[in-house]
Design a protein around this motif. Structure first.
Motif, PDB file in Angstrom:
ATOM      1  N   ILE A 165       5.665  20.811 -49.622  1.00 49.98           N
ATOM      2  CA  ILE A 165       4.702  19.833 -50.126  1.00 49.98           C
ATOM      3  C   ILE A 165       4.992  18.437 -49.568  1.00 49.98           C
ATOM      4  O   ILE A 165       4.074  17.696 -49.202  1.00 49.98           O
ATOM      5  N   ASP A 166       6.271  18.066 -49.461  1.00 44.82           N
ATOM      6  CA  ASP A 166       6.637  16.750 -48.932  1.00 44.82           C
ATOM      7  C   ASP A 166       6.334  16.659 -47.441  1.00 44.82           C
ATOM      8  O   ASP A 166       5.839  15.635 -46.951  1.00 44.82           O
ATOM      9  N   ASN A 225       7.257  35.821 -48.792  1.00 43.90           N
ATOM     10  CA  ASN A 225       7.304  34.457 -49.328  1.00 43.90           C
ATOM     11  C   ASN A 225       6.233  34.239 -50.389  1.00 43.90           C
ATOM     12  O   ASN A 225       6.449  33.495 -51.347  1.00 43.90           O
ATOM     13  N   LEU A 226       5.090  34.884 -50.208  1.00 39.78           N
ATOM     14  CA  LEU A 226       4.031  34.760 -51.202  1.00 39.78           C
ATOM     15  C   LEU A 226       4.484  35.321 -52.547  1.00 39.78           C
ATOM     16  O   LEU A 226       4.134  34.782 -53.601  1.00 39.78           O
ATOM     17  N   VAL A 227       5.303  36.377 -52.517  1.00 39.27           N
ATOM     18  CA  VAL A 227       5.822  36.973 -53.749  1.00 39.27           C
ATOM     19  C   VAL A 227       6.584  35.929 -54.576  1.00 39.27           C
ATOM     20  O   VAL A 227       6.478  35.881 -55.793  1.00 39.27           O
ATOM     21  N   SER A 228       7.334  35.063 -53.893  1.00 42.67           N
ATOM     22  CA  SER A 228       8.130  34.041 -54.603  1.00 42.67           C
ATOM     23  C   SER A 228       7.474  32.657 -54.577  1.00 42.67           C
ATOM     24  O   SER A 228       8.106  31.653 -54.897  1.00 42.67           O
ATOM     25  N   TRP A 267       8.065  27.654 -55.516  1.00 46.82           N
ATOM     26  CA  TRP A 267       7.990  26.515 -54.600  1.00 46.82           C
ATOM     27  C   TRP A 267       7.638  25.245 -55.361  1.00 46.82           C
ATOM     28  O   TRP A 267       6.880  25.277 -56.343  1.00 46.82           O
ATOM     29  N   LYS A 268       8.165  24.126 -54.898  1.00 52.01           N
ATOM     30  CA  LYS A 268       7.859  22.827 -55.495  1.00 52.01           C
ATOM     31  C   LYS A 268       6.350  22.554 -55.354  1.00 52.01           C
ATOM     32  O   LYS A 268       5.802  22.627 -54.258  1.00 52.01           O
ATOM     33  N   ASN A 269       5.693  22.254 -56.472  1.00 49.97           N
ATOM     34  CA  ASN A 269       4.263  21.911 -56.520  1.00 49.97           C
ATOM     35  C   ASN A 269       3.373  22.967 -55.857  1.00 49.97           C
ATOM     36  O   ASN A 269       2.417  22.631 -55.169  1.00 49.97           O
ATOM     37  N   TYR A 270       3.676  24.232 -56.083  1.00 46.55           N
ATOM     38  CA  TYR A 270       2.900  25.291 -55.433  1.00 46.55           C
ATOM     39  C   TYR A 270       1.416  25.220 -55.802  1.00 46.55           C
ATOM     40  O   TYR A 270       0.549  25.567 -54.999  1.00 46.55           O
ATOM     41  N   GLU A 271       1.109  24.724 -57.024  1.00 39.85           N
ATOM     42  CA  GLU A 271      -0.300  24.621 -57.448  1.00 39.85           C
ATOM     43  C   GLU A 271      -1.058  23.629 -56.572  1.00 39.85           C
ATOM     44  O   GLU A 271      -2.218  23.848 -56.236  1.00 39.85           O
ATOM     45  N   VAL A 272      -0.385  22.544 -56.178  1.00 38.73           N
ATOM     46  CA  VAL A 272      -1.007  21.532 -55.307  1.00 38.73           C
ATOM     47  C   VAL A 272      -1.244  22.135 -53.919  1.00 38.73           C
ATOM     48  O   VAL A 272      -2.296  21.899 -53.301  1.00 38.73           O
ATOM     49  N   PRO A 304      -9.010  32.229 -53.545  1.00 44.29           N
ATOM     50  CA  PRO A 304      -9.837  31.608 -52.508  1.00 44.29           C
ATOM     51  C   PRO A 304      -9.046  30.846 -51.426  1.00 44.29           C
ATOM     52  O   PRO A 304      -9.562  30.650 -50.320  1.00 44.29           O
ATOM     53  N   SER A 305      -7.829  30.454 -51.700  1.00 47.07           N
ATOM     54  CA  SER A 305      -7.043  29.707 -50.714  1.00 47.07           C
ATOM     55  C   SER A 305      -6.207  30.606 -49.810  1.00 47.07           C
ATOM     56  O   SER A 305      -5.588  30.125 -48.866  1.00 47.07           O
ATOM     57  N   ILE A 306      -6.180  31.895 -50.106  1.00 48.86           N
ATOM     58  CA  ILE A 306      -5.289  32.794 -49.371  1.00 48.86           C
ATOM     59  C   ILE A 306      -6.075  33.774 -48.516  1.00 48.86           C
ATOM     60  O   ILE A 306      -6.997  34.429 -48.979  1.00 48.86           O
ATOM     61  N   THR A 307      -5.681  33.837 -47.235  1.00 46.39           N
ATOM     62  CA  THR A 307      -6.282  34.761 -46.284  1.00 46.39           C
ATOM     63  C   THR A 307      -5.203  35.735 -45.819  1.00 46.39           C
ATOM     64  O   THR A 307      -4.185  35.311 -45.272  1.00 46.39           O
ATOM     65  N   PHE A 308      -5.421  37.008 -46.068  1.00 45.52           N
ATOM     66  CA  PHE A 308      -4.490  38.025 -45.580  1.00 45.52           C
ATOM     67  C   PHE A 308      -4.930  38.412 -44.168  1.00 45.52           C
ATOM     68  O   PHE A 308      -6.090  38.743 -43.946  1.00 45.52           O
TER      69      PHE A 308
END
Length: 190
Positions: free
Chosen positions: A85-86, A108-111, A115-120, A144-148
């Motif tokens: 995020i930074d 990485n998506l599983v965890s 992540w810091k501020n993952y919602e942002v 909607p933000s994720i494309t496999f």
């Protein structure tokens, strides 16, 4: 310009990383991919990391003839450990004309919720996900933000390569020849 950011320790960079980066740069809507060499991932132990400048040099050697792929040391100048995020906030200020997209493995998506501020990140960025073995990502399938992507499945890892080098096993074809020469020249991972 749509720029995919593929963060990693690249300890060392290997053929799997390069295939994923190439797929993202040439088989998706991305215009280019930046391999962002991370000095220290906060979710990983720093003790096993090789010098960040050596990891950067290996990434540059591996991609010197790659179309639409470049290497970035942007996190070297930012506080450590590196939080995505930074880094994205900094990149957005530095390159306002670019649309940044995150590239990550399904593992990485599983965890991702750690992540810091993952919602942002989910709110403000698209995330392109490549498959990883045994990664269960059903909860994200309709986000909607994720494309496999249909990136070829890569089961090769830097851990495997470091272990092979330590055990004096042949690593030809797992890494570009110039990276192997660099590692051998410096006696790395022995």
């Amino acid at each position: 310009m749509k720029t995919g950011l593929f963060f990693g320790s690249y300890n060392p960079i290997h053929t799997g990383h390069l295939i994923i980066a190439n797929y993202m740069a040439n088989h998706t809507e991305l215009d280019e991919v930046w391999l962002v060499v991370s000095p220290h991932n906060p979710l990983k132990d720093k003790s096993g990391l090789t010098n960040m400048y050596d990891r950067l040099e290996m990434a540059k050697l591996a991609t010197e003839n790659a179309e639409h792929i470049r290497v970035s040391d942007i996190e070297f100048a930012l506080p450590q450990p590196s939080y995505t995020i930074d880094t994205l906030t900094y990149l957005h200020e530095k390159y306002p004309e670019k649309e940044f997209v995150l590239i990550m493995g399904a593992d990485n998506l599983v965890s991702f919720k750690k992540w810091k501020n993952y919602e942002v990140l989910l709110k403000n960025y698209q995330i392109y996900v490549y498959p990883r073995p045994d990664a269960h990502v059903a909860e994200w399938e309709n986000h909607p933000s994720i494309t496999f992507t249909k990136t070829p499945l890569m089961e090769i890892s830097s851990t495997f390569i470091r272990k092979a080098i330590k055990e004096n096993k042949n690593i030809q074809f797992f890494l570009p020849d110039k990276v192997i020469d660099f590692i051998e020249g410096k006696g790395m991972y022995r």
